[in-house]
Design an enzyme around this catalytic site. Structure first.
Site, short mmCIF file in Angstrom:
data_model
loop_
_atom_site.label_atom_id
_atom_site.label_comp_id
_atom_site.label_asym_id
_atom_site.label_seq_id
_atom_site.Cartn_x
_atom_site.Cartn_y
_atom_site.Cartn_z
CB SER A 1 -1.01 -0.11 1.07
OG SER A 1 -1.95 0.88 1.06
CG ASP B 1 -6.95 -2.69 -3.62
OD1 ASP B 1 -7.83 -1.72 -3.24
OD2 ASP B 1 -5.70 -2.80 -3.40
CG HIS C 1 -5.62 -2.13 0.02
ND1 HIS C 1 -5.23 -1.93 -1.31
CD2 HIS C 1 -5.07 -1.48 1.12
CE1 HIS C 1 -4.05 -0.83 -1.02
NE2 HIS C 1 -3.94 -0.82 0.48
#
Length: 457
Positions: free
Chosen positions: A222, A391, A417
């Site tokens: 991320s 995601d 995610h």
């Protein structure tokens, strides 16, 4: 719907949202103050009552007894060292001083399960892998799994890698500076720019100095990928130190949030976040709520928040894994870094922090000013993207258009995610892809005697 000129792009409903936000924040602060004044016995009584009520209404999770016990061990682990000890690993702790004075905590797993590094703080001769966490996280997110085979760093250690973990300034392991205390606004005056200019390159330089390795492999999750995209784009020499960059659930310029009101409000004026949360750490009271709420209740709250903000339903993460991992999910981050993300979303551009906080109403259609963009097409290191097609924060086509042509992308079907970290099948879908990328870009240049074992398929 009428607009008001004070904040430029805001509608009447946005002003209502601001007022509601302030009221909610004031109410939360009042509850916080009341709880601090309550005796521990009273807090424990409410905790036990909430547990009874929760189980009466929801029932117990339907997972194995073994996973339940392991989840309880992970849940109650106080820090990175205790999480690793659950699976028989002995980590090393390191501290790196950035060029602008922040002290960052690093962790290292230099030896296999049940073994110890005979010379702590020295080279092992093994290839080096560096893992970096996401937004509002710390290094614990990599090792809070309820099964050994689903933990990427543990698998890599058994494969013969010297595994390191980074931490952003301000989080649980890096809440110190030689210039400012953590209770000052100056300490929290940092954004993604500072991670890219200092935290990432300084951490990597320290690791290479200790290990005597010429290069390392970077694995980010991320925001940990965004920090690497930014750092590699503005430090050409850093590309020579990274033999492959593997981006898990990559983040560069997300389209926005699933909650329309929050998304519209923050894009209209990102600096409104400062008005609501101040200029220090964001959601700093989260640790207090986590400590007093029954863990499954805390997990339910996080679940609902993820659905509302990002439309993530976490169906691929077991109940006990969520209970265990969410206890290690939150760590301190600056409000300014959140504002930076909303600026990126608003402008649909992976740009540096915009210090020009003038209202959009003062700008013409032909702008005389544009924040500098991170020149990500200049990245020379090999890039491998592993992204979930469910995601909401990943627009893979837009991302690939901003990256060099040598970038490789692998789609993970049905993954959201957080699934890339904690999903029930990461040992089947994600870890083999990571090991395969390392085999391709790292092992071909290594002495085979220094590496052994294969990934769990």
């Amino acid at each position: 719907m009428p607009r008001f000129p004070l904040l430029g792009r805001l509608f009447f409903r946005d002003y209502v949202a601001i007022v509601v936000g302030f009221v909610a924040l004031a109410f939360e602060n009042l509850l916080h103050l009341i709880i601090l004044c309550l005796p521990k016995s009273v807090i424990n009584w409410f905790y036990k009552r909430s547990r009874v009520i929760f189980h009466f209404m929801s029932g117990a999770p339907k997972d194995s007894a073994e996973e339940k016990q392991r989840a309880n061990d992970v849940l109650n682990a106080r820090d990175f060292d205790e999480l690793c000890s659950i699976y028989g690993y002995t980590p090393e702790d390191h501290v790196v001083l950035t060029k602008d004075g922040y002290l960052l905590g690093l962790h290292r797993l230099p030896a296999k399960r049940g073994e110890k590094n005979p010379r702590p703080g020295h080279s092992t001769g093994k290839p080096v892998v560096y893992l970096h966490h996401g937004l509002l996280m710390n290094s614990e997110v990599w090792v809070c799994l309820t099964e050994h085979q689903r933990s990427l760093p543990f698998v890599l250690v058994e494969q013969g890698y010297d595994v390191w973990f980074g931490n952003n300034r301000g989080n649980k392991y890096s809440k110190k500076s030689i210039h400012h205390g953590p209770n000052t606004t100056k300490f929290w005056d940092f954004s993604i720019d500072d991670f890219a200019w200092h935290d990432i390159p300084d951490s990597i330089s320290y690791i290479l100095d200790v290990t005597k390795a010429k290069t390392l492999s970077y694995i980010g999750f991320s925001q940990g990928t965004a920090q690497a995209f930014a750092a590699l784009s503005i430090h050409p020499q850093l590309n020579d130190k990274i033999n492959v960059f593997i981006a898990l659930a990559p983040a560069m310029n997300p389209a926005g949030l699933a909650a329309p009101l929050v998304d519209g409000l923050m894009k209209a004026s990102p600096t409104l976040v400062f008005l609501v949360f101040g200029r220090k750490a964001i959601l700093s009271s989260a640790t207090m709520w986590q400590s007093i709420l029954y863990p499954p209740i805390f997990t339910k709250f996080i679940d609902r928040s993820l659905v509302w903000l990002f439309n993530w339903h976490s169906h691929n993460i077991s109940t006990y894994q969520r209970i265990a991992a969410f206890a290690h999910l939150y760590s301190f981050a600056s409000v300014k870094s959140i504002v930076h993300w909303f600026q990126i979303m608003r402008n649909a551009s992976f740009q540096m922090y915009d210090d020009d906080v003038l209202s959009p109403i003062t700008r013409t259609s032909v702008s005389s000013y544009r924040p500098a963009r991170f020149p990500t097409r200049n990245i020379a290191s090999p890039i491998v993207l592993l992204y979930g097609d469910s995601d909401s924060l990943v627009d893979i086509d837009t991302m690939l258009a901003q990256l060099p042509e040598h970038t490789l992308a692998k789609r993970l079907h049905g993954y959201e995610h957080l699934d890339v970290l904690w999903g029930k099948n990461v040992h089947v879908d994600v870890i083999p892809e990571v090991v395969g990328a390392l085999n391709r870009f790292v092992r071909r240049d290594m002495d085979p005697s220094k590496l052994n074992g294969e990934a769990n398929h």
